[in-house]
Design a protein around this motif. Structure first.
Motif, PDB file in Angstrom:
ATOM      1  N   ALA A  41       3.018  28.873  20.651  1.00 18.86           N
ATOM      2  CA  ALA A  41       3.269  29.557  19.388  1.00 18.86           C
ATOM      3  C   ALA A  41       4.690  30.118  19.343  1.00 18.86           C
ATOM      4  CB  ALA A  41       2.253  30.682  19.204  1.00 18.86           C
ATOM      5  N   ILE A  42       5.150  30.711  20.444  1.00 21.10           N
ATOM      6  CA  ILE A  42       6.522  31.246  20.501  1.00 21.10           C
ATOM      7  C   ILE A  42       7.528  30.116  20.355  1.00 21.10           C
ATOM      8  CG2 ILE A  42       8.199  32.369  21.999  1.00 21.10           C
ATOM      9  CD1 ILE A  42       5.855  33.989  23.164  1.00 21.10           C
ATOM     10  N   ALA A  43       7.282  29.019  21.072  1.00 16.63           N
ATOM     11  CA  ALA A  43       8.207  27.878  21.029  1.00 16.63           C
ATOM     12  C   ALA A  43       8.254  27.282  19.626  1.00 16.63           C
ATOM     13  CB  ALA A  43       7.779  26.826  22.044  1.00 16.63           C
ATOM     14  N   PHE A  44       7.105  27.184  18.981  1.00 14.43           N
ATOM     15  CA  PHE A  44       7.081  26.584  17.652  1.00 14.43           C
ATOM     16  C   PHE A  44       7.790  27.468  16.627  1.00 14.43           C
ATOM     17  CE2 PHE A  44       4.866  26.100  13.501  1.00 14.43           C
ATOM     18  CZ  PHE A  44       5.368  24.846  13.200  1.00 14.43           C
ATOM     19  N   ARG A  45       7.612  28.784  16.700  1.00 14.89           N
ATOM     20  CA  ARG A  45       8.303  29.676  15.767  1.00 14.89           C
ATOM     21  C   ARG A  45       9.821  29.557  15.944  1.00 14.89           C
ATOM     22  NH1 ARG A  45       3.934  33.281  16.944  1.00 14.89           N
ATOM     23  NH2 ARG A  45       5.175  34.326  18.547  1.00 14.89           N
ATOM     24  N   ARG A  46      10.245  29.410  17.190  1.00 16.79           N
ATOM     25  CA  ARG A  46      11.678  29.258  17.444  1.00 16.79           C
ATOM     26  C   ARG A  46      12.182  27.936  16.849  1.00 16.79           C
ATOM     27  NH1 ARG A  46      11.518  29.070  22.639  1.00 16.79           N
ATOM     28  NH2 ARG A  46      11.534  31.347  22.905  1.00 16.79           N
ATOM     29  N   VAL A  47      11.457  26.853  17.106  1.00 19.65           N
ATOM     30  CA  VAL A  47      11.854  25.539  16.583  1.00 19.65           C
ATOM     31  C   VAL A  47      11.799  25.525  15.065  1.00 19.65           C
ATOM     32  CG1 VAL A  47      11.166  23.119  16.454  1.00 19.65           C
ATOM     33  CG2 VAL A  47      11.211  24.283  18.662  1.00 19.65           C
ATOM     34  N   GLU A  48      10.786  26.173  14.500  1.00 20.39           N
ATOM     35  CA  GLU A  48      10.645  26.209  13.046  1.00 20.39           C
ATOM     36  C   GLU A  48      11.834  26.923  12.411  1.00 20.39           C
ATOM     37  OE1 GLU A  48       6.986  27.026   9.970  1.00 20.39           O
ATOM     38  OE2 GLU A  48       7.349  28.525  11.541  1.00 20.39           O
ATOM     39  N   ASN A  53      17.006  26.127   9.353  1.00 18.65           N
ATOM     40  CA  ASN A  53      18.456  26.321   9.247  1.00 18.65           C
ATOM     41  C   ASN A  53      19.233  25.040   9.546  1.00 18.65           C
ATOM     42  OD1 ASN A  53      18.237  29.086   8.617  1.00 18.65           O
ATOM     43  ND2 ASN A  53      18.027  29.621  10.795  1.00 18.65           N
ATOM     44  N   ASN A  54      18.489  23.901   9.544  1.00 10.92           N
ATOM     45  CA  ASN A  54      19.113  22.588   9.792  1.00 10.92           C
ATOM     46  C   ASN A  54      19.748  22.505  11.186  1.00 10.92           C
ATOM     47  OD1 ASN A  54      18.477  21.623   7.158  1.00 10.92           O
ATOM     48  ND2 ASN A  54      20.261  22.739   6.349  1.00 10.92           N
ATOM     49  N   GLY A  55      19.132  23.236  12.150  1.00  7.87           N
ATOM     50  CA  GLY A  55      19.693  23.236  13.489  1.00  7.87           C
ATOM     51  C   GLY A  55      19.137  22.149  14.385  1.00  7.87           C
ATOM     52  N   ILE A  56      17.990  21.564  14.036  1.00  9.18           N
ATOM     53  CA  ILE A  56      17.395  20.489  14.832  1.00  9.18           C
ATOM     54  C   ILE A  56      16.859  19.416  13.898  1.00  9.18           C
ATOM     55  CG2 ILE A  56      16.750  22.008  16.766  1.00  9.18           C
ATOM     56  CD1 ILE A  56      13.910  22.032  15.617  1.00  9.18           C
ATOM     57  N   SER A  57      16.509  18.283  14.500  1.00  8.85           N
ATOM     58  CA  SER A  57      16.011  17.152  13.716  1.00  8.85           C
ATOM     59  C   SER A  57      14.538  17.327  13.342  1.00  8.85           C
ATOM     60  CB  SER A  57      16.171  15.852  14.513  1.00  8.85           C
ATOM     61  OG  SER A  57      15.337  15.878  15.655  1.00  8.85           O
ATOM     62  N   ARG A  58      14.126  16.505  12.398  1.00  7.62           N
ATOM     63  CA  ARG A  58      12.715  16.514  11.998  1.00  7.62           C
ATOM     64  C   ARG A  58      11.824  16.081  13.159  1.00  7.62           C
ATOM     65  NH1 ARG A  58       9.187  18.493   8.071  1.00  7.62           N
ATOM     66  NH2 ARG A  58       7.236  17.361   8.397  1.00  7.62           N
ATOM     67  N   GLN A  59      12.295  15.163  13.962  1.00  9.16           N
ATOM     68  CA  GLN A  59      11.516  14.688  15.102  1.00  9.16           C
ATOM     69  C   GLN A  59      11.234  15.818  16.091  1.00  9.16           C
ATOM     70  OE1 GLN A  59      10.176  11.504  15.592  1.00  9.16           O
ATOM     71  NE2 GLN A  59       9.080  12.636  17.179  1.00  9.16           N
ATOM     72  N   SER A  60      12.227  16.620  16.363  1.00 15.11           N
ATOM     73  CA  SER A  60      12.034  17.742  17.281  1.00 15.11           C
ATOM     74  C   SER A  60      11.039  18.755  16.712  1.00 15.11           C
ATOM     75  CB  SER A  60      13.369  18.436  17.556  1.00 15.11           C
ATOM     76  OG  SER A  60      14.275  17.545  18.191  1.00 15.11           O
ATOM     77  N   TYR A  61      11.142  18.974  15.401  1.00 11.48           N
ATOM     78  CA  TYR A  61      10.197  19.887  14.749  1.00 11.48           C
ATOM     79  C   TYR A  61       8.768  19.347  14.853  1.00 11.48           C
ATOM     80  CZ  TYR A  61       7.662  22.230  10.994  1.00 11.48           C
ATOM     81  OH  TYR A  61       6.708  22.911  10.276  1.00 11.48           O
ATOM     82  N   ASP A  62       8.587  18.035  14.566  1.00  4.64           N
ATOM     83  CA  ASP A  62       7.261  17.433  14.614  1.00  4.64           C
ATOM     84  C   ASP A  62       6.677  17.488  16.021  1.00  4.64           C
ATOM     85  OD1 ASP A  62       7.368  16.912  11.928  1.00  4.64           O
ATOM     86  OD2 ASP A  62       7.971  14.809  12.163  1.00  4.64           O
TER      87      ASP A  62
END
Length: 275
Positions: A41-48, A53-62
């Motif tokens: 949950a912590i990791a996902f909130r950070r990635v989200e 903020n357009n800091g990572i790709s959609r693949q990383s988010y998924d």
């Protein structure tokens, strides 16, 4: 079993906890699942936040979302193992465990019953099954209570063991007058005929060629040949040959002869029945 939260007879809502197991049970892996879920949950909130903020790709988010969903599902499964909930709203009708019991896998823990509707299976012989159809009205009588129901399913294949067809009936028990598991007398209304004449088998005589009864006319016994329709048990439908309000002789039929004089006692209730 760590704790039983209800008693037999208690009403529970759907998803209400009923039985609780200890969290330190090695087979549950409760604390490992909790740690895994919190980390995901912590990791996902950070990635989200980075993704928004357009800091990572959609693949990383998924990928992070998938990992979070897996840990969430695992966490919910473990919680369901630790705290067993009621699968539906109803009354606790059976508890099979007590605190400190060592429960084996597959053991039935408790039973929740909803008495608003009751179901029953009636076994019907092959010569009767053709007259029963889905949607027909049925009644169940138990002590002083009568429930009304409807036929919901009529099996088309005979049960090999019982040598009969199963008829499934659902009864309305909104007032909860009848308990689950009782034995009741069930009747299925296969047809409805108004103003029918129904006689007990003992009130009808039969020779080789005809069915007949005796009625009283002008103080004489008069033989009336009748046509028999359907029957249920010892009750027979009279299709023709007997009119309503006839004075039917119901006692001593073996001694009665056609046109014989009948002496009616003052108390004739045991001799005559008005049909």
């Amino acid at each position: 079993v760590e704790e039983v939260l209800v008693e037999v007879g208690d009403y529970v809502e759907k998803d209400q906890p009923v039985i609780r197991f200890p969290k330190n049970n090695p087979g549950a892996n409760y604390y490992q699942a909790e740690a895994g879920f919190k980390a995901a949950a912590i990791a996902f909130r950070r990635v989200e936040k980075l993704y928004n903020n357009n800091g990572i790709s959609r693949q990383s988010y998924d990928d992070a979302k998938t990992q979070y969903d897996v840990q969430l599902a695992n966490w919910e499964t473990v919680n369901d193992m630790i705290e067993v909930k009621a699968p539906l709203s109803g009354y606790i009708t059976r508890l099979n465990v007590q605190p400190s019991d060592n429960v084996q896998q597959g053991k039935n823990l408790f039973t929740v019953s909803n008495f608003n509707t009751l179901s029953s299976i009636v076994w019907v012989a092959d010569y009767e099954i053709r007259s029963i159809q889905k949607g027909q009205v049925a009644t169940a009588n138990w002590e002083n209570s009568t429930l009304t129901g409807v036929v919901t399913q009529v099996d088309l294949a005979m049960d090999a063991e019982k040598k009969a067809f199963a008829v499934h009936i659902l009864f309305n028990n909104a007032d909860q007058e009848v308990l689950s598991g009782i034995t009741a007398a069930i009747n299925i209304e296969t047809s409805l005929t108004h103003n029918s004449i129904i006689l007990h088998r003992n009130e009808i005589l039969k020779n080789q060629n005809e069915w007949y009864v005796y009625v009283v006319e002008d103080n004489h016994a008069v033989k009336k040949i009748v046509e028999i329709g359907r029957n249920q048990g010892m009750s027979y439908e009279i299709i023709s040959g007997l009119v309503n309000n006839a004075n039917l002789i119901t006692e001593g039929l073996t001694t009665v002869r056609n046109n014989s004089l009948i002496q009616i006692p003052e108390d004739s209730s045991s001799l005559l029945t008005q049909k």
